[in-house]
Design an enzyme around this catalytic site. Structure first.
Site, short mmCIF file in Angstrom:
data_model
loop_
_atom_site.label_atom_id
_atom_site.label_comp_id
_atom_site.label_asym_id
_atom_site.label_seq_id
_atom_site.Cartn_x
_atom_site.Cartn_y
_atom_site.Cartn_z
N PHE A 55 0.83 -1.21 0.00
CA PHE A 55 0.00 0.00 0.00
C PHE A 55 0.86 1.26 0.00
O PHE A 55 0.41 2.33 -0.38
CB PHE A 55 -0.93 0.01 1.23
N LYS A 56 2.10 1.13 0.42
CA LYS A 56 2.96 2.30 0.52
C LYS A 56 3.24 2.94 -0.84
O LYS A 56 3.69 4.08 -0.90
CB LYS A 56 4.26 1.93 1.22
N ASP A 57 2.95 2.22 -1.92
CA ASP A 57 3.10 2.82 -3.24
C ASP A 57 2.22 4.07 -3.40
O ASP A 57 2.62 5.02 -4.07
CB ASP A 57 2.73 1.82 -4.34
#
Ligand SMILES: *Cc1c(COP(=O)(O)O)cnc(C)c1O
Length: 432
Positions: A106-108
């Site tokens: 999700f850090k993208d």
């Protein structure tokens, strides 16, 4: 848009300064002075909008004209260029797949958005910007991919030697160009401490334009609120929606609190942790006692002193009673996490990663007493990022997306370093 420091509300910055600096001088965290509500009509008609349209609307509402709409549209549409699908497990449980970006976590969302925003604000500056980031796994990969070849910006990633998975390490150490990986002989907390110290070191900051890319940067947090709206939109009958967030530094959960402040009707937040349970403990008894992190199989959540807790406290006026009305906490050890992974496989034929499994356990426990809720588990990473564990626990290999598989054969390039601030500082001064 104005932002204040959680340590001192008089310490104000504009968006550009907050994004480029990362941290206020007083070692607090930047918070938007106002988190405006979205029109009720917009919330009721989310289905009429694409994910990108929602993202732009949410963002421009928070930014309040800090960036011209046409520029903002370009930034948002480029950053949020992959979907966040909701997968139904049963009547009550859903999985929000947040791993469809380049680094499969999700850090993208945060990293891609922050890279573009920083680059936007950095235009016209001739001195390069050096980003320092400590990672327990997924941050580094997302930041490396997000900033790769961004003009005028160099990235230094600190990660704990031997404590990130093989493929995660490859994501940090194979890009090269403007990305450098420092392999620190220590824990994630040691890496984070080195980075924090560097930001407070006047000699360093007067020589190098240093900034952070951890979830302490407000530019990472804000885009993470977009997918709460996108998830809600995909629910068939969205009453009593609860979000269950596998948490480490609590950036993801804090972004959900932002969405809720903006009028998204979220019934409850579930803070799910592994053995590093300082926040569930606080929610339970009101005592906040940060401590060194313990290693677990959900390693991206091995955080003993969650950095966004200061923001959570700020949002609730430093009042335990208020926070605990909205957020309930649960924690699980590795054996329970493995059990959760197996159960999701057996009952739903779905391969969930260890972080998501912590969330699954928490949602299940919550719904035992809260029937009639619709629970959304944030699946924070693709299971193939944790290949050996997933294989061992489920007895089969998850499919490996092409963008990850091809890294396996790339050579690793990192600088092995002692956990020593003086050496780290000198290295920075010599190289930037
Ligand atoms: C970073 C990360 C988390 C923790 O997110 P926070 O925002 O730090 O709470 C959970 N799962 C995965 C896979 C991560 O990469």
């Amino acid at each position: 848009m104005k932002l204040y420091s959680t340590k001192n509300k008089q310490n104000i910055a504009n968006l550009s300064k907050a994004v480029l600096k990362g941290l206020p001088d007083d070692n607090g965290l930047f918070m938007p002075e106002v988190i405006p509500q979205l029109p009720e009509e917009f919330i009721n008609n989310l289905k009429d909008y694409s994910f990108q349209e929602i993202a732009l609307k949410v963002c421009s509402t928070i930014f309040q004209g800090a960036i011209p709409e046409s520029d903002l549209k370009e930034i948002v549409y480029e950053a949020i260029n992959f979907p966040a699908p909701l997968v139904q497990l049963d009547e009550q449980k859903y999985i929000l797949e947040l791993f469809h970006g380049p680094s499969l976590a999700f850090k993208d969302f945060g990293a891609r958005f922050m890279a573009r925003l920083m680059s936007y604000f950095n235009q016209g500056n001739d001195k390069e910007l050096v980003i320092l980031v400590a990672t327990s796994g997924d941050t580094g990969g997302a930041v490396a991919a997000g900033f790769y070849k961004t003009p005028g910006i160099k990235v230094v990633i600190l990660y704990p030697s031997g404590k990130v998975s093989h493929l995660q390490e490859k994501q940090l150490t194979t890009l090269g160009h403007n990305i450098t990986a420092l392999e620190v002989k220590g824990t994630f907390d040691d890496c984070q401490a080195l980075v924090k110290k560097a930001f407070l070191d006047n000699e360093l900051t007067s020589n190098i334009r240093l900034t952070s890319a951890n979830s302490i940067n407000i530019a990472r947090l804000i885009p993470q609120s977009f997918y709460y709206f996108e998830a809600y939109k995909q629910l068939e009958n969205p009453s009593n929606a609860v979000f269950c967030i596998p948490s480490g530094n609590f950036g993801n959960l804090t972004a959900g609190l932002f969405a809720s402040k903006m009028r998204l009707p979220i019934h409850k937040f579930i803070a799910a942790t592994n053995a590093n349970n300082v926040v569930p403990e606080y929610l339970e008894n009101g005592n906040y006692s940060p401590r060194p992190s313990t290693r677990t199989i959900s390693n991206a959540m091995d955080v003993g002193n969650p950095s966004n807790f200061a923001r959570m406290e700020d949002l609730y006026g430093f009042t335990w009673n208020n926070m605990k009305k909205d957020i309930v906490g649960y924690s699980y050890n590795d054996i329970e996490t493995e059990q959760g992974m197996k159960e999701v496989m057996e009952h739903y034929n779905y391969v969930i990663d260890p972080h998501g499994a912590v969330g699954y356990n928490a949602l299940k426990e919550y719904q035992r007493e809260n029937k009639g809720t619709k629970g959304i588990i944030l699946e924070t990473a693709h299971p193939s990022k944790f290949l050996p564990d997933v294989k061992r626990i489920l007895g089969k290999e998850p499919n490996i997306p092409e963008r990850l598989a091809k890294l396996a054969n790339e050579p690793k390039e990192s600088l092995l370093t002692e956990n020593n601030y003086t050496l780290f500082k000198q290295w920075l001064l010599d190289n930037y």
